[in-house]
Design an enzyme around this catalytic site. Structure first.
Site, PDB file in Angstrom:
ATOM      1  N   PHE A 122       0.828  -1.038  -0.044  1.00 51.41           N
ATOM      2  CA  PHE A 122       0.085  -0.080  -0.119  1.00 51.41           C
ATOM      3  C   PHE A 122       0.914   1.158   0.012  1.00 51.41           C
ATOM      4  CE2 PHE A 122      -2.598   3.523   1.817  1.00 51.41           C
ATOM      5  CZ  PHE A 122      -3.460   3.535   1.077  1.00 51.41           C
ATOM      6  N   ASP A 207       9.275   2.817   0.961  1.00 48.39           N
ATOM      7  CA  ASP A 207       8.221   3.487   1.593  1.00 48.39           C
ATOM      8  C   ASP A 207       8.170   3.090   3.244  1.00 48.39           C
ATOM      9  OD1 ASP A 207       5.588   4.035   2.750  1.00 48.39           O
ATOM     10  OD2 ASP A 207       4.584   3.482   0.978  1.00 48.39           O
ATOM     11  N   LYS A 236       3.206  10.183   8.473  1.00 52.66           N
ATOM     12  CA  LYS A 236       2.504   9.380   9.749  1.00 52.66           C
ATOM     13  C   LYS A 236       3.162   9.985  10.804  1.00 52.66           C
ATOM     14  CE  LYS A 236       0.185   5.625   7.559  1.00 52.66           C
ATOM     15  NZ  LYS A 236      -1.191   5.798   8.000  1.00 52.66           N
TER      16      LYS A 236
END
Length: 376
Positions: A122, A207, A236
């Site tokens: 993702f 990532d 995040k």
């Protein structure tokens, strides 16, 4: 009738305040938050240092745009690249934006367009990041994706080697697939990636939107492997709850992103940089990271001791998963919420555990007690 689009499956609880690991809903019910806003609230809710940073910076300057130097960007960049092989940073507003920047940088630098990513990954919901994502449910209904992405089985060395040719610009992956099931990169796969990228001159994009900034017990999750990526993306936990994204790159990439090649209106604004600097001052402290590792070891042990052997425990640091075999986890997550524990899934069959990095052993014990009552 709501004036909002219905693109989110909302939970029953309406959370209105929080402190540390504990949040409270409109009815006054309290919950242990083991979602951290999906790995975002790294220092817990309303951490006093972050509150102070926002208050003080808000009285000076919120936004000026990247037409001007923003001193906070240089401070945060230096903290992020210190004692690493990276040389430069770029700031934006989210993980998807960071991944878009990485894709653009890799293509422009190599002059090639082909990027390899992996099943169950993702990377975001913008068109480039979505095209790199290895989940059909994210693609469905949106028509043709961005071209030249090949999605391979994760941790499959043979499939990776077979897909490599001179057209490949970059390989893009997560160290732990957070959304895809808390699946970690194997040592064998990491070795194969390192060899292929070195021998073929392929850029490696990692990532770390979910795994970075201390979530796995080190500054970056790739530090626990032999990999030295050319590009790392962040978001995040970097903002501790405030929107921010970032991309780190090696020295060779500097000239590729010259003036006018890429940009953002809000990215790296003074308010975001003030928060990120505060987060890094806490999280990148060696004693803090050591405590995350100790909490992780304690949590893993308690899970293994207290849950039936039919469940698996996977992940690293405070990004952990409970594998439930073929059982759907949605009912377990709903039951936990009723008992005062907020959880999130990682695919249909894995419960993801993402407490703040400041969680206590006592709070872990409370969560274990609830998990024991909901998992058959």
């Amino acid at each position: 009738m709501s004036a909002l689009f219905g693109n989110y499956g909302k939970r029953r609880a309406q959370i209105i305040k929080g402190r540390g690991t504990v949040v409270e809903d409109t009815a006054g019910k309290k919950y242990l938050d083991f979602t951290s806003g999906i790995a975002v609230v790294s220092l817990g809710h309303a951490h006093p240092a972050i509150v102070k940073a926002i208050q003080e910076q808000s009285e000076r300057l919120w936004h000026i745009s990247n037409l001007f130097d923003i001193p906070g960007q240089e401070k945060v960049a230096q903290k992020l690249i210190a004692d690493t092989h990276f040389s430069y940073a770029f700031f934006c507003n989210s993980g998807a934006e960071a991944n878009e920047a990485a894709i653009k940088l890799a293509r422009k630098h190599t002059g090639k367009h082909h990027i390899i990513s992996f099943e169950k990954s993702f990377h975001g919901r913008t068109f480039g990041a979505m095209s790199a994502t290895g989940q059909g449910k994210v693609h469905n209904g949106f028509g043709p994706l961005v071209g030249k992405f090949t999605i391979l089985p994760f941790n499959d060395v043979n499939a990776l080697e077979a897909a490599i040719d001179d057209s490949v610009a970059a390989i893009m992956l997560e160290m732990i697939q957070g959304e895809g099931g808390v699946n970690s990169v194997s040592a064998e796969f990491a070795a194969a990636l390192a060899k292929i990228c070195e021998e073929k001159g392929i850029l490696l994009i990692v990532d770390e939107v979910q795994t970075g900034i201390g979530r796995t017990g080190t500054r970056y999750a790739f530090e626990q492997t032999i990999l030295k990526p050319h590009i790392v993306t962040l978001a995040k936990g970097l903002g501790g709850g405030f929107p921010i994204g970032g991309m780190l790159g090696t020295a060779e990439l500097y000239d590729t992103f010259g003036p006018g090649t890429h940009g953002t209106t809000f990215g790296g604004n003074p308010l975001a940089m003030s928060v990120a600097e505060t987060v890094l001052d806490h999280v990148f402290d060696s004693a803090f990271l050591q405590n995350v590792q100790e909490l992780s070891a304690y949590f893993v042990n308690q899970l293994k001791v207290n849950l039936p052997s039919t469940y698996t425990v996977q992940g690293k640091g405070l990004l952990l998963g409970i594998g439930c075999g073929t059982a759907e986890v949605a009912p377990y997550i709903a039951a936990a919420e009723e008992k005062g524990l907020l959880l999130v899934g990682a695919g249909p069959n894995v419960i993801r555990l993402l407490p703040p990095l400041t969680v206590t052993k006592e709070e872990i014990d409370e969560a274990i007690t609830i998990l024991k009552t909901i998992l058959p």
